[in-house]
Write a protein that holds these residues in place. Sequence first.
Motif, mmCIF file in Angstrom:
data_model
loop_
_atom_site.group_PDB
_atom_site.id
_atom_site.type_symbol
_atom_site.label_atom_id
_atom_site.label_comp_id
_atom_site.label_asym_id
_atom_site.label_seq_id
_atom_site.Cartn_x
_atom_site.Cartn_y
_atom_site.Cartn_z
ATOM 1 N N LYS A 1 0.775 -1.255 -0.043
ATOM 2 C CA LYS A 1 -0.130 0.105 0.132
ATOM 3 C C LYS A 1 0.779 1.155 0.012
ATOM 4 O O LYS A 1 0.525 2.239 -0.509
ATOM 5 C CB LYS A 1 -1.068 0.017 1.209
ATOM 6 N N GLU A 2 2.241 1.120 0.349
ATOM 7 C CA GLU A 2 3.165 2.164 0.480
ATOM 8 C C GLU A 2 3.254 2.816 -0.930
ATOM 9 O O GLU A 2 3.813 3.883 -1.127
ATOM 10 C CB GLU A 2 4.339 1.830 1.101
ATOM 11 N N ILE A 3 3.008 2.091 -1.972
ATOM 12 C CA ILE A 3 3.301 2.316 -3.431
ATOM 13 C C ILE A 3 2.187 2.953 -4.128
ATOM 14 O O ILE A 3 2.236 3.621 -5.323
ATOM 15 C CB ILE A 3 3.984 0.995 -4.172
ATOM 16 N N VAL A 4 1.029 2.519 -3.367
ATOM 17 C CA VAL A 4 -0.227 3.227 -4.270
ATOM 18 C C VAL A 4 -0.132 4.805 -4.496
ATOM 19 O O VAL A 4 0.110 5.473 -3.483
ATOM 20 C CB VAL A 4 -1.303 2.984 -3.339
ATOM 21 N N GLY A 5 -0.386 5.090 -5.695
ATOM 22 C CA GLY A 5 -0.352 6.630 -5.922
ATOM 23 C C GLY A 5 1.041 6.957 -6.397
ATOM 24 O O GLY A 5 1.175 8.113 -6.990
ATOM 25 N N VAL A 6 2.333 6.339 -6.291
ATOM 26 C CA VAL A 6 3.393 6.502 -6.389
ATOM 27 C C VAL A 6 3.779 7.037 -7.931
ATOM 28 O O VAL A 6 3.420 5.922 -8.632
ATOM 29 C CB VAL A 6 4.545 5.955 -5.797
ATOM 30 N N GLN A 7 4.155 8.264 -8.523
ATOM 31 C CA GLN A 7 4.687 8.133 -9.958
ATOM 32 C C GLN A 7 6.128 7.531 -9.887
ATOM 33 O O GLN A 7 6.914 7.949 -9.224
ATOM 34 C CB GLN A 7 4.740 9.636 -10.174
ATOM 35 N N ILE A 8 6.237 6.623 -10.986
ATOM 36 C CA ILE A 8 7.557 6.242 -10.941
ATOM 37 C C ILE A 8 8.014 6.518 -12.751
ATOM 38 O O ILE A 8 7.101 6.926 -13.257
ATOM 39 C CB ILE A 8 7.640 4.465 -11.053
ATOM 40 N N PRO A 9 9.372 6.536 -12.867
ATOM 41 C CA PRO A 9 9.825 7.127 -14.064
ATOM 42 C C PRO A 9 9.387 6.128 -15.170
ATOM 43 O O PRO A 9 9.201 5.015 -15.330
ATOM 44 C CB PRO A 9 11.344 6.938 -14.153
ATOM 45 N N ILE A 10 8.740 7.092 -16.500
ATOM 46 C CA ILE A 10 8.455 6.650 -17.761
ATOM 47 C C ILE A 10 7.211 5.430 -17.314
ATOM 48 O O ILE A 10 6.787 4.669 -18.315
ATOM 49 C CB ILE A 10 9.441 5.859 -18.636
ATOM 50 N N ASP A 11 6.612 5.582 -16.328
ATOM 51 C CA ASP A 11 5.612 4.857 -15.868
ATOM 52 C C ASP A 11 5.684 3.028 -16.039
ATOM 53 O O ASP A 11 4.805 2.422 -16.646
ATOM 54 C CB ASP A 11 4.260 5.151 -16.538
ATOM 55 N N ASN A 12 7.148 3.004 -16.042
ATOM 56 C CA ASN A 12 7.565 1.592 -16.302
ATOM 57 C C ASN A 12 7.926 0.807 -15.006
ATOM 58 O O ASN A 12 9.040 1.202 -14.314
ATOM 59 C CB ASN A 12 8.602 1.625 -17.116
ATOM 60 N N HIS A 13 7.245 -0.279 -14.518
ATOM 61 C CA HIS A 13 7.534 -0.973 -13.360
ATOM 62 C C HIS A 13 8.524 -2.120 -13.511
ATOM 63 O O HIS A 13 9.129 -2.548 -12.744
ATOM 64 C CB HIS A 13 6.223 -1.768 -12.845
ATOM 65 N N ILE A 14 8.590 -2.411 -15.014
ATOM 66 C CA ILE A 14 9.251 -3.816 -15.411
ATOM 67 C C ILE A 14 10.691 -3.522 -16.195
ATOM 68 O O ILE A 14 10.501 -3.132 -17.595
ATOM 69 C CB ILE A 14 8.579 -4.772 -16.139
ATOM 70 N N PHE A 15 11.900 -3.058 -15.495
ATOM 71 C CA PHE A 15 12.956 -3.037 -16.285
ATOM 72 C C PHE A 15 13.527 -4.089 -16.907
ATOM 73 O O PHE A 15 13.962 -4.327 -18.102
ATOM 74 C CB PHE A 15 13.997 -2.355 -15.331
ATOM 75 N N LEU A 16 13.261 -5.252 -16.130
ATOM 76 C CA LEU A 16 13.907 -6.703 -16.578
ATOM 77 C C LEU A 16 13.094 -7.739 -16.007
ATOM 78 O O LEU A 16 12.767 -7.690 -14.709
ATOM 79 C CB LEU A 16 15.430 -6.694 -15.975
ATOM 80 N N ALA A 17 12.500 -8.342 -17.101
ATOM 81 C CA ALA A 17 11.755 -9.744 -16.864
ATOM 82 C C ALA A 17 12.364 -10.770 -17.306
ATOM 83 O O ALA A 17 13.238 -10.941 -18.200
ATOM 84 C CB ALA A 17 10.542 -9.547 -17.575
ATOM 85 N N GLY A 18 12.454 -11.838 -16.512
ATOM 86 C CA GLY A 18 12.783 -13.041 -16.943
ATOM 87 C C GLY A 18 11.429 -13.976 -16.950
ATOM 88 O O GLY A 18 10.880 -14.388 -15.757
ATOM 89 N N ILE A 19 11.142 -14.375 -18.060
ATOM 90 C CA ILE A 19 9.976 -15.308 -18.153
ATOM 91 C C ILE A 19 10.258 -16.707 -18.612
ATOM 92 O O ILE A 19 10.991 -16.969 -19.689
ATOM 93 C CB ILE A 19 8.942 -14.473 -19.443
#
Length: 495
Positions: free
Chosen positions: A129-147
């Motif tokens: 809940k601490e992250i709710v509403g937080v603006q992050i750079p370029i609206d991108n949460h996933i810099f690196l994914a390993g699928i």
Amino acid sequence: MKLYESGLFFDEMLDGNQPKPHYRSFHRKLGAFSKEQLEEKNQQAQSSFLRQGITFTVYGAQGGTERTMPFDFVPIIIPNKQWAVIEAGMKQRVEALNCFLHDVYHEQIIIQDGVIPKWLVKSNPYYFKEIVGVQIPIDNHIFLAGIDLIRDENGVYRVLEDNLRNPSGMSYVFQNRHVMKEVYPEFFSKHTILSLERQMAFMKKALLAHRPRKLDASADPKAVLLTAGMYNSAYYDHVFLAQQLNIPLVEGRDLIVQGDMVYMKTIYGLEQVDIIYRRIDDDFLDPTVFREDSLLGVANIMAAYKAGNVAILNAVGNGVADDKAIYVYVPDMIRYYLKEEPILENVVTYLLHDDEQRAWVLDHLHELVIKNVSASGGYDMLIGPHASDEDIALFRQKILENPHQYIAQPTIQLSRAPAYQDGRFYPCHVDLRVYVMKGDDIYVLPGGLSRVALKEGSLVVNSSQGGGAKDTWILKEEIQHAKSSSRCTILDGKI
């Protein structure tokens, strides 16, 4: 040269006892080696990993914790047409997952529309809940994914798992290729294999795209890689990536927050840090917000993050999207946000909080794979066909006590490929971890990390439990990288 009969499993290399068209050239080269030459080269490859210190750590192991990554020289070869489908599927999946992360920490429209149950998100231990509403750079949460991908008995690629917090193992992709070229140069003479040469430049570009919103437009961002230290299981990975990205490798004690700004301690004084590629878990990032006993993070770093003075990659709170229960809904996310049909299928998955599904699963435990939704590395998992009566009884009790914590999947006949160990060829089950790097553009690392269950008959590919790695070849010279501008239509194209 006959290796073995491929049998009932889908085999990456063989059709019956003959090589498939894209493996024929490699198969001919392989046949030119004597048994003595093969063994000598295999030993040379293993020694190369040892000399370079390419290791991983197994916590609680007897006889020391640090081991070299077992390497198998028979590559996984993927024709370009197949890879084009995988690449498109990876980009689609990561875009949808990023849309989901932005949504659940902001408008929560997907929950309001009833696509994903509210309780499944809000009760998730990785939803902060601490992250709710937080603006992050370029609206991108996933810099690196390993699928993680598998192929079933029909050769169909399916997504097994999404890793969106701190996916590891990328360094092994590069080192596997280096060792193959060093020890087996003969294999490369007649193969046009997609190069890994520019991939670190792509990763650096994606990293630096995450400029904090408060950073002056004329300033060049300063990035660091935050590690838990040399005793972390993936420390080699951290060192390699920091070196290749040409950014400092730091521990929590090397950073300090003053006035909602993050600084690195240097012999010349404090130096401002703008982007932190962190390789420690959320819980340990900030002892003033998460675990008070953490010695790995930086006090008050979350305040700097919320103030827009520093980017943390991957974003805090990503775990809500790679939970094994949320995984079931990723195809729905793709349809909801992107208005597209999924390119890559999921593995059939049963959610055990559902009374009907749970009842059926409890009657078929001996046929299924049971996984803890929060665990990784092959831990807290039951493989029904290989389990004892005692293990099945134990997992039955675990499910009854906490059904929300477990999911079930059919025991898929994972594809196999030849492995060479102890002087012989034999078939082993394999999977593929594909790495996706996202900044202003989106890049898919060509091939990724092919993991192999070197214990004959085993389905567990994790290195901590006896698995190893193979080089992965894509038979193409060039590949086009698409722009990653968001396609999330639900929020007017802006996520």
